[in-house]
Design a protein around this motif. Structure first.
Motif, PDB file in Angstrom:
ATOM      1  N   SER A  45     -21.497  24.237  30.708  1.00 46.53           N
ATOM      2  CA  SER A  45     -21.407  24.970  32.036  1.00 46.53           C
ATOM      3  C   SER A  45     -22.725  25.605  32.212  1.00 46.53           C
ATOM      4  CB  SER A  45     -21.487  26.393  30.892  1.00 46.53           C
ATOM      5  OG  SER A  45     -21.459  27.263  31.315  1.00 46.53           O
ATOM      6  N   ASP A  46     -23.115  25.636  33.670  1.00 45.97           N
ATOM      7  CA  ASP A  46     -24.600  25.940  34.281  1.00 45.97           C
ATOM      8  C   ASP A  46     -24.381  27.368  34.504  1.00 45.97           C
ATOM      9  OD1 ASP A  46     -22.415  26.974  36.217  1.00 45.97           O
ATOM     10  OD2 ASP A  46     -22.950  25.930  38.400  1.00 45.97           O
ATOM     11  N   GLY A  47     -23.760  28.770  33.560  1.00 52.32           N
ATOM     12  CA  GLY A  47     -23.510  30.012  33.792  1.00 52.32           C
ATOM     13  C   GLY A  47     -22.517  30.792  34.285  1.00 52.32           C
ATOM     14  N   THR A  48     -21.732  29.628  35.567  1.00 53.19           N
ATOM     15  CA  THR A  48     -21.097  30.282  36.788  1.00 53.19           C
ATOM     16  C   THR A  48     -20.071  29.314  36.146  1.00 53.19           C
ATOM     17  OG1 THR A  48     -23.177  30.627  38.005  1.00 53.19           O
ATOM     18  CG2 THR A  48     -20.565  30.757  38.828  1.00 53.19           C
ATOM     19  N   THR A  49     -20.023  28.043  36.427  1.00 55.18           N
ATOM     20  CA  THR A  49     -19.047  26.531  36.192  1.00 55.18           C
ATOM     21  C   THR A  49     -19.110  26.925  34.029  1.00 55.18           C
ATOM     22  OG1 THR A  49     -19.161  26.641  38.051  1.00 55.18           O
ATOM     23  CG2 THR A  49     -17.696  24.965  36.624  1.00 55.18           C
ATOM     24  N   ASN A  50     -17.980  26.373  34.045  1.00 57.91           N
ATOM     25  CA  ASN A  50     -17.785  26.607  32.839  1.00 57.91           C
ATOM     26  C   ASN A  50     -16.783  25.343  32.469  1.00 57.91           C
ATOM     27  OD1 ASN A  50     -19.615  28.820  32.095  1.00 57.91           O
ATOM     28  ND2 ASN A  50     -17.504  29.750  32.578  1.00 57.91           N
ATOM     29  N   LEU A  51     -16.939  23.984  31.777  1.00 58.46           N
ATOM     30  CA  LEU A  51     -15.914  23.523  31.123  1.00 58.46           C
ATOM     31  C   LEU A  51     -15.783  22.943  30.221  1.00 58.46           C
ATOM     32  CD1 LEU A  51     -16.946  20.833  33.888  1.00 58.46           C
ATOM     33  CD2 LEU A  51     -15.172  22.270  34.603  1.00 58.46           C
ATOM     34  N   THR A  61     -19.798  16.620  37.639  1.00 61.46           N
ATOM     35  CA  THR A  61     -20.521  16.999  38.680  1.00 61.46           C
ATOM     36  C   THR A  61     -20.637  18.612  38.832  1.00 61.46           C
ATOM     37  OG1 THR A  61     -20.016  15.631  39.888  1.00 61.46           O
ATOM     38  CG2 THR A  61     -21.141  17.141  41.392  1.00 61.46           C
ATOM     39  N   PHE A  62     -21.941  19.837  38.836  1.00 59.75           N
ATOM     40  CA  PHE A  62     -22.182  21.088  38.572  1.00 59.75           C
ATOM     41  C   PHE A  62     -22.724  21.195  40.361  1.00 59.75           C
ATOM     42  CE2 PHE A  62     -20.798  20.104  34.216  1.00 59.75           C
ATOM     43  CZ  PHE A  62     -20.506  21.863  33.639  1.00 59.75           C
ATOM     44  N   ALA A  71     -30.637  25.494  38.190  1.00 58.41           N
ATOM     45  CA  ALA A  71     -29.810  25.645  37.303  1.00 58.41           C
ATOM     46  C   ALA A  71     -30.142  25.020  35.786  1.00 58.41           C
ATOM     47  CB  ALA A  71     -28.747  24.706  37.780  1.00 58.41           C
ATOM     48  N   THR A  72     -29.021  25.156  35.103  1.00 55.68           N
ATOM     49  CA  THR A  72     -29.652  24.865  33.417  1.00 55.68           C
ATOM     50  C   THR A  72     -28.373  24.952  32.838  1.00 55.68           C
ATOM     51  OG1 THR A  72     -31.388  26.700  32.959  1.00 55.68           O
ATOM     52  CG2 THR A  72     -30.955  25.975  31.490  1.00 55.68           C
ATOM     53  N   SER A  86     -29.660  21.398  26.230  1.00 55.19           N
ATOM     54  CA  SER A  86     -29.538  22.251  27.602  1.00 55.19           C
ATOM     55  C   SER A  86     -30.383  20.654  28.194  1.00 55.19           C
ATOM     56  CB  SER A  86     -30.855  23.037  27.439  1.00 55.19           C
ATOM     57  OG  SER A  86     -30.618  23.297  28.247  1.00 55.19           O
ATOM     58  N   SER A  87     -30.282  20.851  29.494  1.00 56.66           N
ATOM     59  CA  SER A  87     -31.343  20.210  30.336  1.00 56.66           C
ATOM     60  C   SER A  87     -32.235  21.267  30.869  1.00 56.66           C
ATOM     61  CB  SER A  87     -30.981  20.310  31.915  1.00 56.66           C
ATOM     62  OG  SER A  87     -29.846  21.661  32.632  1.00 56.66           O
TER      63      SER A  87
END
Length: 191
Positions: A45-51, A61-62, A71-72, A86-87
């Motif tokens: 997840s990037d906080g918006t897109t959740n796979l 790809t995010f 983005a994290t 976490s990145s």
């Protein structure tokens, strides 16, 4: 007294690669899951897109994210949330469009130009720091380029007779830390 807790799972591993798309003022992040650890499946997840349900290694790809955004990306073991990575904050700022000579911004006599070398990636103008490029191909005569009244930083000006050509004029510190040059234009050359 104190308790020691041992991990009951193995963290996943991944690399995070920023993919610039400066032509569109944005960037993406490629998340290459290189090992899923002890998970059966992962959530990314990037906080918006959740796979969810990612059960194999590979690239996800995010984005895209706006130029200059941050983005994290987090990767979590869906069977044991205690195993996650976490990145950290990832961001990218595109270099100026005129970061190299072939993309010089055309200017004319009387123009007042605003620009910045911030986030520049080239130092192709014989400087030891990032530079930006402008071009002049107007009328013949003595042409003065001045940073004396509109610049608040230590500047350096160089004039070339072509991209990759000969330096014909330069200045550092004409007016305090700012620069000014005057060169003779022939009316046909692009400087």
């Amino acid at each position: 007294d104190f308790d020691i807790a041992c991990a009951t799972c193995v963290n996943p591993t991944a690399t995070f690669t920023i993919v610039p798309d400066c032509a569109n003022g944005q960037f993406s992040i490629d998340v290459d899951v290189t090992n899923i650890g002890s998970a059966t499946s992962l959530a990314i997840s990037d906080g918006t897109t959740n796979l969810t349900g990612i059960s194999a290694t590979g690239v996800q790809t995010f984005g895209p994210y706006a130029d200059g955004a941050s983005a994290t990306i987090s990767i979590t073991n869906e069977q044991d949330a205690g195993c996650s990575i976490s990145s950290g904050a990832l961001d990218y700022v595109c270099p100026p469009t005129n970061d190299d000579c072939v993309n010089a911004i055309a200017v004319n006599c009387g123009d007042v130009v605003t620009g910045s070398t911030a986030n520049g990636t080239t130092d192709s103008g014989n400087n030891s720091s990032a530079d930006v490029w402008y071009s002049y191909s107007g009328a013949a005569g003595d042409i003065t380029v001045s940073l004396c009244n509109n610049t608040a930083y230590d500047s350096y000006l160089r004039v070339f007779d072509a991209c990759g050509g000969t330096e014909i004029e330069f200045n550092d510190d004409f007016c305090d830390a700012q620069s000014q040059v005057t060169f003779a234009a022939d009316g046909t050359t692009t400087y």
